[in-house]
Design an enzyme around this catalytic site. Structure first.
Site, short mmCIF file in Angstrom:
data_model
loop_
_atom_site.label_atom_id
_atom_site.label_comp_id
_atom_site.label_asym_id
_atom_site.label_seq_id
_atom_site.Cartn_x
_atom_site.Cartn_y
_atom_site.Cartn_z
N SER A 153 0.82 -1.22 0.00
CA SER A 153 0.00 0.00 0.00
C SER A 153 0.85 1.27 0.00
O SER A 153 1.84 1.37 0.71
CB SER A 153 -0.91 0.01 1.24
OG SER A 153 -1.57 1.26 1.31
N SER A 160 -0.58 4.12 0.81
CA SER A 160 -1.26 5.06 1.71
C SER A 160 -0.36 5.52 2.87
O SER A 160 -0.38 6.71 3.21
CB SER A 160 -2.54 4.44 2.26
OG SER A 160 -3.44 4.23 1.19
N THR A 197 -8.99 -1.51 2.84
CA THR A 197 -8.76 -1.93 1.47
C THR A 197 -8.96 -3.43 1.32
O THR A 197 -9.47 -4.10 2.25
CB THR A 197 -7.37 -1.43 0.97
OG1 THR A 197 -7.27 -1.69 -0.42
CG2 THR A 197 -6.21 -2.08 1.70
N LYS A 245 -13.28 -4.34 1.93
CA LYS A 245 -14.09 -3.16 1.58
C LYS A 245 -15.60 -3.43 1.59
O LYS A 245 -16.38 -2.53 1.88
CB LYS A 245 -13.67 -2.62 0.20
CG LYS A 245 -12.34 -1.88 0.25
CD LYS A 245 -11.85 -1.50 -1.14
CE LYS A 245 -12.24 -0.12 -1.53
NZ LYS A 245 -11.52 0.36 -2.74
N ASP A 253 -25.02 6.84 2.91
CA ASP A 253 -25.86 6.40 1.79
C ASP A 253 -25.00 6.01 0.59
O ASP A 253 -25.26 5.04 -0.11
CB ASP A 253 -26.81 7.53 1.36
CG ASP A 253 -27.87 7.78 2.41
OD1 ASP A 253 -28.01 6.94 3.31
OD2 ASP A 253 -28.53 8.83 2.34
N ASN A 273 -14.27 2.60 2.09
CA ASN A 273 -12.80 2.66 2.14
C ASN A 273 -12.29 3.57 3.26
O ASN A 273 -11.09 3.67 3.48
CB ASN A 273 -12.22 3.11 0.80
CG ASN A 273 -12.59 4.55 0.45
OD1 ASN A 273 -13.43 5.14 1.10
ND2 ASN A 273 -11.96 5.08 -0.57
N ASP A 276 -13.99 6.85 -2.97
CA ASP A 276 -13.39 6.56 -4.28
C ASP A 276 -14.00 7.43 -5.39
O ASP A 276 -13.28 7.95 -6.25
CB ASP A 276 -13.57 5.08 -4.66
CG ASP A 276 -12.47 4.20 -4.07
OD1 ASP A 276 -11.40 4.74 -3.71
OD2 ASP A 276 -12.68 2.98 -3.98
N ALA A 319 -14.74 -0.83 -7.88
CA ALA A 319 -14.33 0.51 -8.34
C ALA A 319 -15.30 1.04 -9.39
O ALA A 319 -15.55 2.24 -9.46
CB ALA A 319 -12.91 0.45 -8.89
N GLY A 328 -4.36 7.29 -13.00
CA GLY A 328 -5.11 6.88 -11.81
C GLY A 328 -4.48 7.27 -10.48
O GLY A 328 -5.14 7.14 -9.44
P1 NAP Z 1 -12.63 -5.90 -8.56
O1 NAP Z 1 -13.88 -5.62 -7.81
O2 NAP Z 1 -11.89 -7.18 -8.33
O3 NAP Z 1 -13.01 -5.80 -10.13
C1 NAP Z 1 -12.05 -6.15 -11.11
C2 NAP Z 1 -12.61 -5.79 -12.48
O4 NAP Z 1 -11.63 -6.13 -13.48
C3 NAP Z 1 -13.88 -6.56 -12.83
O5 NAP Z 1 -14.69 -5.77 -13.69
C4 NAP Z 1 -13.29 -7.76 -13.58
O6 NAP Z 1 -14.20 -8.40 -14.44
C5 NAP Z 1 -12.21 -7.08 -14.39
N1 NAP Z 1 -11.21 -8.05 -14.83
C6 NAP Z 1 -10.24 -8.64 -14.10
N2 NAP Z 1 -9.52 -9.48 -14.87
C7 NAP Z 1 -10.06 -9.43 -16.12
C8 NAP Z 1 -9.76 -10.06 -17.36
N3 NAP Z 1 -8.75 -10.94 -17.47
N4 NAP Z 1 -10.50 -9.75 -18.44
C9 NAP Z 1 -11.53 -8.86 -18.36
N5 NAP Z 1 -11.86 -8.22 -17.20
C10 NAP Z 1 -11.14 -8.50 -16.10
O7 NAP Z 1 -11.56 -4.74 -8.34
P2 NAP Z 1 -11.85 -3.19 -8.08
O8 NAP Z 1 -11.77 -2.91 -6.63
O9 NAP Z 1 -13.05 -2.80 -8.84
O10 NAP Z 1 -10.53 -2.54 -8.73
C11 NAP Z 1 -10.34 -2.53 -10.12
C12 NAP Z 1 -9.06 -1.77 -10.46
O11 NAP Z 1 -9.18 -0.41 -10.06
C13 NAP Z 1 -7.82 -2.31 -9.76
O12 NAP Z 1 -6.73 -2.25 -10.67
C14 NAP Z 1 -7.60 -1.33 -8.62
O13 NAP Z 1 -6.23 -1.24 -8.23
C15 NAP Z 1 -8.04 -0.04 -9.28
N6 NAP Z 1 -8.49 0.99 -8.31
C16 NAP Z 1 -7.83 2.18 -8.33
C17 NAP Z 1 -8.22 3.18 -7.48
C18 NAP Z 1 -7.49 4.50 -7.53
O14 NAP Z 1 -7.58 5.26 -6.55
N7 NAP Z 1 -6.80 4.80 -8.61
C19 NAP Z 1 -9.30 2.98 -6.57
C20 NAP Z 1 -9.96 1.75 -6.59
C21 NAP Z 1 -9.54 0.76 -7.47
P3 NAP Z 1 -15.04 -9.67 -13.87
O15 NAP Z 1 -16.20 -9.09 -13.12
O16 NAP Z 1 -15.43 -10.39 -15.11
O17 NAP Z 1 -14.11 -10.47 -13.01
#
Ligand code: NAP
Length: 279
Positions: free
Chosen positions: A20, A22, A67, A71, A83, A92, A108, A138, A246
């Site tokens: 992390s 953070s 995290t 979450k 809400d 988060n 987020d 996300a 990001g």
């Molecule tokens: P999550 O709930 O695990 O969701 C992952 C997403 O990626 C789902 O839509 C998943 O699809 C898709 N995915 C994963 N592998 C794939 C593949 N091989 N082909 C197609 N789709 C695929 O994770 P999350 O919390 O939403 O986070 C998603 C990303 O956002 C991460 O990289 C995280 O680090 C980033 N993030 C960044 C911030 C920031 O502050 N910049 C904040 C939050 C999250 P399925 O549903 O089909 O598995």
């Protein structure tokens, strides 16, 4: 009797947590603003989460970030859920309130919007439809935030279609679901495009949806920030789009928690970025 004011403590709870950024971010802000406080990484297994959260306030913790993988589970443990966090289905940021109750929020979406506004100042959310790739946690925060700032319509495609359908049923008719294999077709006319999948992240497969249909007027952002310049952003930039990485979202989503815990609204600027990138 001498009064001994407690030094405020905060941290981030995850499992694992060593990766992390953070602690580096909050540590930088604490130092920058001369605040006597500490922010620590806390590796807590799911089975111990509720117990740990009961004891942290007794030690002087004023709140924590939450995290992966906690979450969603945290919503069952918190006493008060905003809400926004309830709608997103994840939190988060926790505030340990003076009345002893634990309040859970999700920052987020606010982080996403603040990042876009700071780094694409001409961005007008209402100027056209948005495209969101992905339907995980996300994506839920992204869709909630885009609707809140007035995006008229959001097309979503996700590898696992039922997750995208769930977003439509939770967020309503502004959300349109497409097949993942036809995701490229959603791009026509979109003025906001967001990758919320983990594709393109270091160690994960590359994002391969063709971006030929991208409108050069679109503002394009990737939630992935390792690497900072993902292939998705490189291709969007080559199309003439304004791109926003990001990392800014990560910095902005942290600001409300810092302010609540330590009483100072922190600046998100180049110095903050450098401090986190060099940690
Ligand atoms: P999550 O709930 O695990 O969701 C992952 C997403 O990626 C789902 O839509 C998943 O699809 C898709 N995915 C994963 N592998 C794939 C593949 N091989 N082909 C197609 N789709 C695929 O994770 P999350 O919390 O939403 O986070 C998603 C990303 O956002 C991460 O990289 C995280 O680090 C980033 N993030 C960044 C911030 C920031 O502050 N910049 C904040 C939050 C999250 P399925 O549903 O089909 O598995």
């Amino acid at each position: 009797m001498t009064d001994h004011p407690r030094i405020p403590l905060a941290g981030v709870i995850g499992h694992p947590i060593a990766h992390s950024r953070s602690p580096a971010l909050h540590g930088y802000w604490l130092q920058r603003y001369g605040i006597k406080g500490h922010y620590v990484p806390l590796d807590v297994a799911p089975a111990d989460l509720a117990h740990v959260l009961q004891t942290l306030p007794l030690m002087g913790f004023v709140g924590v970030n939450i995290t992966i993988p906690h979450k969603e589970a945290i919503l069952q443990i918190a006493d008060v859920v905003t809400d926004r966090a309830a709608l997103i289905g994840a939190a988060n940021t926790l505030i340990f309130r003076k009345d002893g109750r634990i309040q859970a929020d999700n920052t987020d979406g606010a982080g996403l919007i603040a990042n876009l506004r700071q780094n694409a100042p001409h961005w007008q959310p209402g100027s056209g439809p948005a495209v969101v790739f992905g339907a995980g946690g996300a994506a839920r925060a992204t869709v909630a935030a885009l609707i809140e700032v007035g995006v008229p319509e959001i097309s979503i495609a996700n590898r696992t279609r039922p997750r995208a359908e769930a977003l439509r049923s939770d967020f309503g008719a502004k959300v349109i679901v497409s097949e993942w294999v036809q995701a490229a077709n959603m791009l026509d006319g979109a003025t906001t495009v967001v990758n919320t999948t983990s594709l393109g992240m270091t160690g994960k497969p590359e994002f391969r949806v063709p971006l030929d249909g991208l409108n050069p007027r679109a503002v394009v952002t990737d939630l992935v920030y390792t690497p900072l310049m993902t292939q998705f952003l490189i291709e969007a930039q080559a199309k003439g789009c304004t791109i926003v990485d990001g990392l800014g979202m990560l910095l902005h989503q942290a600001a409300p928690g810092f302010e609540r815990w330590f009483g100072q609204r922190p600046q998100v600027d180049d110095a903050t970025r450098r401090a986190v990138l060099s940690a």
